[in-house]
Design a protein around this motif. Structure first.
Motif, PDB file in Angstrom:
ATOM      1  N   MET A 121       0.846  -1.172   0.000  1.00 42.48           N
ATOM      2  CA  MET A 121       0.000   0.000   0.000  1.00 42.48           C
ATOM      3  C   MET A 121       0.894   1.238   0.000  1.00 42.48           C
ATOM      4  O   MET A 121       1.858   1.325   0.741  1.00 42.48           O
ATOM      5  CB  MET A 121      -0.907  -0.007   1.231  1.00 42.48           C
ATOM      6  N   THR A 122       0.535   2.202  -0.831  1.00 41.91           N
ATOM      7  CA  THR A 122       1.296   3.448  -0.868  1.00 41.91           C
ATOM      8  C   THR A 122       0.527   4.534  -0.146  1.00 41.91           C
ATOM      9  O   THR A 122      -0.701   4.541  -0.104  1.00 41.91           O
ATOM     10  CB  THR A 122       1.554   3.894  -2.320  1.00 41.91           C
ATOM     11  N   ALA A 123       1.255   5.446   0.415  1.00 44.46           N
ATOM     12  CA  ALA A 123       0.642   6.568   1.139  1.00 44.46           C
ATOM     13  C   ALA A 123       0.240   7.651   0.147  1.00 44.46           C
ATOM     14  O   ALA A 123       0.965   7.937  -0.798  1.00 44.46           O
ATOM     15  CB  ALA A 123       1.612   7.128   2.155  1.00 44.46           C
ATOM     16  N   ALA A 124      -0.902   8.256   0.363  1.00 47.83           N
ATOM     17  CA  ALA A 124      -1.372   9.358  -0.477  1.00 47.83           C
ATOM     18  C   ALA A 124      -0.946  10.672   0.148  1.00 47.83           C
ATOM     19  O   ALA A 124      -0.917  10.815   1.363  1.00 47.83           O
ATOM     20  CB  ALA A 124      -2.884   9.319  -0.597  1.00 47.83           C
ATOM     21  N   THR A 125      -0.626  11.613  -0.700  1.00 50.93           N
ATOM     22  CA  THR A 125      -0.267  12.946  -0.245  1.00 50.93           C
ATOM     23  C   THR A 125      -1.402  13.893  -0.598  1.00 50.93           C
ATOM     24  O   THR A 125      -1.794  13.995  -1.754  1.00 50.93           O
ATOM     25  CB  THR A 125       1.030  13.427  -0.918  1.00 50.93           C
ATOM     26  N   VAL A 126      -1.929  14.567   0.397  1.00 47.60           N
ATOM     27  CA  VAL A 126      -3.012  15.515   0.174  1.00 47.60           C
ATOM     28  C   VAL A 126      -2.417  16.831  -0.313  1.00 47.60           C
ATOM     29  O   VAL A 126      -1.523  17.388   0.311  1.00 47.60           O
ATOM     30  CB  VAL A 126      -3.816  15.737   1.476  1.00 47.60           C
ATOM     31  N   THR A 127      -2.920  17.304  -1.456  1.00 46.46           N
ATOM     32  CA  THR A 127      -2.446  18.574  -2.007  1.00 46.46           C
ATOM     33  C   THR A 127      -3.561  19.608  -2.086  1.00 46.46           C
ATOM     34  O   THR A 127      -3.288  20.787  -2.283  1.00 46.46           O
ATOM     35  CB  THR A 127      -1.840  18.382  -3.409  1.00 46.46           C
ATOM     36  N   GLN A 128      -4.818  19.163  -1.958  1.00 51.11           N
ATOM     37  CA  GLN A 128      -5.955  20.069  -2.021  1.00 51.11           C
ATOM     38  C   GLN A 128      -6.964  19.684  -0.955  1.00 51.11           C
ATOM     39  O   GLN A 128      -7.068  18.524  -0.571  1.00 51.11           O
ATOM     40  CB  GLN A 128      -6.658  19.985  -3.372  1.00 51.11           C
ATOM     41  N   MET A 129      -7.718  20.659  -0.500  1.00 50.75           N
ATOM     42  CA  MET A 129      -8.814  20.386   0.433  1.00 50.75           C
ATOM     43  C   MET A 129      -9.814  21.526   0.374  1.00 50.75           C
ATOM     44  O   MET A 129      -9.531  22.586  -0.173  1.00 50.75           O
ATOM     45  CB  MET A 129      -8.292  20.176   1.855  1.00 50.75           C
TER      46      MET A 129
END
Length: 57
Positions: free
Chosen positions: A1-9
């Motif tokens: 499993m790869t980690a997701a990087t949040v760039t927008q919210m």
């Protein structure tokens, strides 16, 4: 499993519908906002002025 990087919210202003890029956001008290108006709680009564958004705090 790869980690997701949040760039927008979603802007932290509850009445705002804007999605903000974290790199461009105004950060205040650990929250991310799309504009100075949202970050200051619409103290002047102005909205964020983004097309399609009618927030006023």
């Amino acid at each position: 499993m790869t980690a997701a990087t949040v760039t927008q919210m979603k802007c932290a202003c509850t009445s705002c519908v804007c999605i903000v890029n974290l790199s461009d956001a105004i950060q205040k008290d650990g929250k991310y906002y799309c504009s100075d108006a949202c970050a200051t709680g619409h103290s002047s009564g102005a909205g964020c002025s983004h097309h399609g958004c009618e927030c006023h705090g």
